[in-house]
Scaffold this motif. Structure first.
Motif, PDB file in Angstrom:
ATOM      1  N   ASP A   1      43.361 -27.119 -37.315  1.00 49.77           N
ATOM      2  CA  ASP A   1      43.931 -28.302 -37.955  1.00 49.77           C
ATOM      3  C   ASP A   1      44.735 -27.921 -39.189  1.00 49.77           C
ATOM      4  N   ALA A   2      44.227 -26.954 -39.963  1.00 47.63           N
ATOM      5  CA  ALA A   2      44.951 -26.519 -41.161  1.00 47.63           C
ATOM      6  C   ALA A   2      46.278 -25.867 -40.791  1.00 47.63           C
TER       7      ALA A   2
ATOM      8  N   ARG B   1      40.128 -36.800 -42.538  1.00 52.41           N
ATOM      9  CA  ARG B   1      41.507 -36.323 -42.502  1.00 52.41           C
ATOM     10  C   ARG B   1      42.494 -37.465 -42.324  1.00 52.41           C
ATOM     11  N   ARG B   2      41.991 -38.585 -41.809  1.00 53.54           N
ATOM     12  CA  ARG B   2      42.865 -39.738 -41.636  1.00 53.54           C
ATOM     13  C   ARG B   2      43.343 -40.299 -42.965  1.00 53.54           C
TER      14      ARG B   2
ATOM     15  N   PRO C   1      37.009 -18.945 -29.948  1.00 61.01           N
ATOM     16  CA  PRO C   1      38.272 -19.515 -30.427  1.00 61.01           C
ATOM     17  C   PRO C   1      38.259 -19.715 -31.939  1.00 61.01           C
ATOM     18  N   LYS C   2      39.423 -20.034 -32.487  1.00 61.59           N
ATOM     19  CA  LYS C   2      39.484 -20.412 -33.890  1.00 61.59           C
ATOM     20  C   LYS C   2      38.707 -21.713 -34.088  1.00 61.59           C
ATOM     21  N   PRO C   3      37.990 -21.853 -35.211  1.00 60.09           N
ATOM     22  CA  PRO C   3      37.306 -23.125 -35.473  1.00 60.09           C
ATOM     23  C   PRO C   3      38.312 -24.269 -35.524  1.00 60.09           C
ATOM     24  N   GLU C   4      37.856 -25.432 -35.181  1.00 60.64           N
ATOM     25  CA  GLU C   4      38.738 -26.595 -35.127  1.00 60.64           C
ATOM     26  C   GLU C   4      39.382 -26.867 -36.476  1.00 60.64           C
TER      27      GLU C   4
ATOM     28  N   GLN D   1      36.364 -32.455 -45.326  1.00 58.34           N
ATOM     29  CA  GLN D   1      37.230 -32.756 -44.198  1.00 58.34           C
ATOM     30  C   GLN D   1      36.990 -31.817 -43.022  1.00 58.34           C
ATOM     31  N   VAL D   2      36.463 -30.621 -43.315  1.00 57.17           N
ATOM     32  CA  VAL D   2      36.140 -29.688 -42.247  1.00 57.17           C
ATOM     33  C   VAL D   2      35.066 -30.266 -41.344  1.00 57.17           C
TER      34      VAL D   2
END
Length: 626
Positions: free
Chosen positions: A113-114, A304-305, A106-109, A297-298
Motif C-alpha cells: 500500500d505504501a 487509510r480512507r 510476499p511483501k506485507p500488505e 494505518q498498517v
C-alpha cells in the motif's frame, strides 16, 4: 437484536467501527500470541505500542542491526506494533530460501500500500503478487534482455556527458565561488535566471516546497565559518543534479519521453521544468515520517480512507495520468503503423513502453497488459529507475571523495581509455569492462545499497532452513525457523552486505581493491550480481522478485562515473557529516542541515588534461607531468 434496537440509528456507524477495531485488535493479539517467533531471543521492547520500530527508523546511522546481530546471532526477533515478534535474519541460507520463494513470502500488505501510494499504483510490478506478478514479469522481461540493455548505452552516455559539461561549467565559473554558491535549493530560478546554481530542487525525493521551508529560513553557505577550511572547488549538490540526469535517462530509454530536466536546471531562462517531472516532485515530497497514525494505518486499513491529499497532490496525479495516457495512445499508433508496414523483426528491441503496447495488442490474454497496468508500470519505472541510480551514483561520488587515492586510481584507468567523439554502443562496451571501475561500482553497491532492507510475510505456516543453527530464548537449538501464517520477516540486505564474517574486519570500509583478481571478495556469490544482496538473489523458484533492471542500473552507473570522474575531481568539506535517510530508497542528508532535506554537497574541480594522478599506494595527491 433487542440490544441493537436500543441503540440510536445515528450511533450505529460508530458502534460498527468500534466493533471492527476491537475485533481486529483482538485477532492481532491472538495471532501474535500463537506465533512461534515469541520463543526466539531478541532485544527488549522499549514500548508495548510500537516496540522497537522507533529506534529502527534511524538504524542506518546507528549500526543497530550489527549490534543486535553481535549480541543475538544471525537469527532473532525484534518487536513491532503491540509487542508482536518479527523475525530478523542475516543467515544466508534462510534469506536465500525466503527470497527464492517469493510468492510464499510476499511483501506485507501495508508495504504494498505504501509503494502504491508513492506513485507506483496498485497494479505496478513492485506491488502485484502471485500470478499477476509472474505474468507482468514475463511480459516486461524482453525490455531488460542483455542485448537491448547494451543498445541503450548511447542514450545513457549522452545524458552523462551533458551533466559532465554542466558541472565543468559550474566548477569553472567565477560567479559560483564556494562562498557565493547558494544553498537555498529554491532560490536559483529567481535570483540567477540566466544560469544554473550548484544547488537546485531534486525533481522527486529532495524537492522542498517553499511553504514547508520558507526561503528566508534557509541558511546560506556563508553562514558556515568552516567554509574557510573547505576543499578547493565549487560546492554542488550532486544528488539533485544526478536525480535530474537519471530521470532524463529513464524517460528517454524507457518511454521515449524527453524530460529535459538537466537542461531546464542548467538553462532556467531557456527551458521550463517539464510538468511530469514537477508532478512526480509533488508526490515524492510527501515522504512519510515515523508517526503513530502511520503504524495504526498498517493494522487498521480502514484508517487509510481518512488520508487527505492536498490539491497539489490531486493535480499532480491527474497530470501523471493525462501524460501517461497520451504516451500510451501515441506509442500504440506507432506500433500499429509498424505492424502494417514492417516485419515483426523490425518491431523487436524497442523500449519498455513499446513492449507493453505490443502486449496489450496480443490475442493471448495471458500476454496482455491493461491500460491501468501500463500506467502503473510507467510510474513504477520512472520512479524506481531514476531514484535508485541517482542514490547509488551520489554514494559512489561521496565514497570517492572520502577516498582520494581510490578516486585517483580510478581516474588513471578512465583516462587510459579514449573514446570516439560520438561513441557507439560497441565502443561503450570497453567502459563497462574496465576492471577498477567495476570494482568501484561493486564496492559502492555493497557499502551503500540504495535499498537497505526488505520485508516479507509468511503466506502460510512454514519452516525456513538456516545455515547456522541458533538457540531460542529457552536455550534450545534449532536448524530451521518456524513461521506461522502472517508472521512478518525483515531481511536486512545492507547489514548482510557488510557482514564481517563474510567480508572481513574491514567490512564497513570502502575498499574497491577487494574485488580485483588479487582481492578477497567472496568466491561464492550469494546475490543476483557481484556477490552482494543489493539487487536480491539470483535463485529462481516460483518466479523471481529480484531487480528486473539491474543490468541497466549497473551500466548506467559505470557510464556516468566514466564521464564524470575522468574530468572532475570530487572532494567534500571535512566538517560535513553525511547521514542516511531511508524512505524506500536510502538518500544522503547533511546532519547539521536536516531542514534542507536530502542533499549531497560535494566540491567540484576540473582536472586539467596535463594532470595525472598519484599512485594508489601514495598520498593520493595529484601529480603533474613534467
Amino acid at each position: 437484536m433487542p440490544l441493537l434496537s436500543a441503540v440510536p440509528a445515528a450511533a450505529l456507524p460508530l458502534l460498527a467501527a468500534a466493533m471492527y477495531v476491537l475485533w481486529t485488535f483482538l485477532a492481532l493479539l491472538v495471532r501474535q500470541a500463537r506465533s512461534p517467533l515469541r520463543h526466539l531471543r531478541g532485544p527488549p521492547s522499549p514500548s508495548f505500542l510500537v516496540g522497537n520500530l522507533r529506534e529502527m527508523h534511524d538504524q542506518e546511522n546507528t549500526a543497530l542491526f550489527a549490534r543486535w546481530e553481535h549480541r543475538y546471532g544471525s537469527t532473532f526477533v525484534y518487536h513491532g506494533f503491540l509487542g508482536g515478534a518479527r523475525l530478523l535474519t542475516t543467515d544466508p541460507v534462510a534469506v536465500a530460501h525466503i527470497l527464492a520463494h517469493g510468492y510464499d513470502f510476499p511483501k506485507p500488505e501495508f508495504i504494498r500500500d505504501a509503494l502504491a501510494s508513492m506513485a507506483a499504483g496498485h497494479e505496478g510490478l513492485l506491488v502485484v503478487e502471485g500470478d499477476g506478478h509472474r505474468r507482468q514479469r514475463k511480459i516486461l522481461s524482453p525490455a531488460f534482455a542483455t542485448p537491448h540493455i547494451k543498445s541503450l548505452s548511447p542514450i545513457i552516455w549522452s545524458k552523462a556527458t551533458q551533466l559532465r559539461d554542466v558541472w565543468i561549467d559550474l566548477a569553472s565559473s567565477p560567479s559560483l565561488t564556494p562562498a557565493a554558491t547558494p544553498s537555498d535549493p529554491l532560490a536559483h530560478a529567481e535570483e540567477q535566471p540566466a544560469r544554473a546554481s550548484g544547488f537546485l530542487p531534486n525533481p522527486f525525493s529532495s524537492f522542498l516546497s517553499s511553504k514547508a521551508h520558507p526561503r528566508s529560513a534557509l541558511p546560506r553557505a556563508e553562514a558556515h565559518p568552516e567554509d574557510r577550511m573547505s576543499s578547493p572547488g565549487t560546492k554542488v549538490d550532486v544528488l539533485a543534479w544526478l536525480a535530474r540526469a537519471t530521470l532524463d535517462v529513464i524517460g528517454e530509454a524507457g518511454f521515449g519521453y524527453a524530460f529535459n530536466s538537466v537542461r531546464a536546471a542548467a538553462c532556467p531562462g531557456d527551458a521550463a521544468e517539464d510538468e511530469l517531472a514537477r508532478a512526480f516532485a509533488v508526490i515524492f515530497s510527501t515522504a512519510r515520517k515515523f508517526r503513530l497514525i502511520t503504524v495504526l494505518q498498517v493494522w487498521f486499513p480502514f484508517l487509510r480512507r481518512f488520508r487527505r491529499n492536498s490539491a497539489a497532490e490531486d493535480h499532480a496525479r491527474a497530470t501523471m495520468r493525462r501524460i501517461g495516457l497520451a504516451l500510451i495512445a501515441e506509442r500504440r499508433q506507432e506500433v500499429l503503423d509498424d505492424k502494417a508496414h514492417a516485419s515483426q523483426e523490425a518491431m523487436d528491441g524497442k523500449d519498455l513502453l513499446t513492449v507493453m503496447i505490443k502486449s496489450s495488442l496480443s490475442s493471448d490474454p495471458s500476454q496482455q497488459l491493461s491500460t491501468n497496468e501500463m500506467l502503473c508500470q510507467i510510474a513504477t519505472f520512472l520512479a524506481a529507475g531514476h531514484e535508485t541510480s541517482a542514490s547509488a551514483l551520489s554514494w559512489a561520488l561521496y565514497a570517492l571523495a572520502r577516498a582520494p587515492a581510490c578516486q585517483h586510481t580510478l581516474r588513471r584507468e578512465l583516462r587510459a581509455l579514449t573514446l570516439p567523439a560520438d561513441p557507439s554502443a560497441a565502443d561503450l562496451q570497453a567502459v563497462l569492462a574496465l576492471p577498477y571501475l567495476d570494482a568501484v561500482v561493486r564496492e559502492t553497491l555493497r557499502v551503500h545499497a540504495p535499498v537497505t532492507s526488505t520485508m516479507r510475510v509468511a503466506a502460510h505456516d512454514a519452516a525456513v532452513p538456516v545455515g547456522t543453527p541458533f538457540r531460542d530464548a529457552h536455550g534450545a537449538q534449532h536448524a530451521a525457523i518456524r513461521l506461522r501464517a502472517g508472521d512478518v520477516v525483515t531481511l536486512p540486505l545492507q547489514a548482510m552486505n557488510k557482514a564481517r564474517a563474510l567480508w572481513g574486519a574491514d567490512a564497513a570500509c570502502f575498499r574497491p581493491e577487494r574485488w580485483l583478481a588479487h582481492g578477497d571478495a567472496p568466491r561464492e556469490p550469494r546475490g543476483l550480481w557481484g556477490g552482494v544482496m543489493t539487487f536480491g538473489t539470483g535463485v529462481v523458484a516460483n518466479g523471481n522478485r529480484s531487480c528486473i533492471g539491474y543490468r541497466f542500473a549497473v551500466n548506467e552507473i559505470k557510464l556516468f562515473l566514466y564521464a564524470l570522474v575522468r574530468d572532475i575531481e570530487f572532494t567534500i568539506d571535512p566538517w560535513i557529516e553525511i547521514e542516511k535517510r531511508v524512505n524506500v530508497v536510502t538518500r544522503p542528508c547533511v546532519k547539521s542541515e536536516p531542514h534542507l532535506g536530502n542533499q549531497m554537497p560535494l566540491r567540484l574541480r576540473r582536472v586539467a588534461v596535463e594532470e595525472t594522478v598519484g599512485d594508489s599506494s601514495g598520498d593520493g595527491a595529484p601529480r603533474t607531468v613534467s
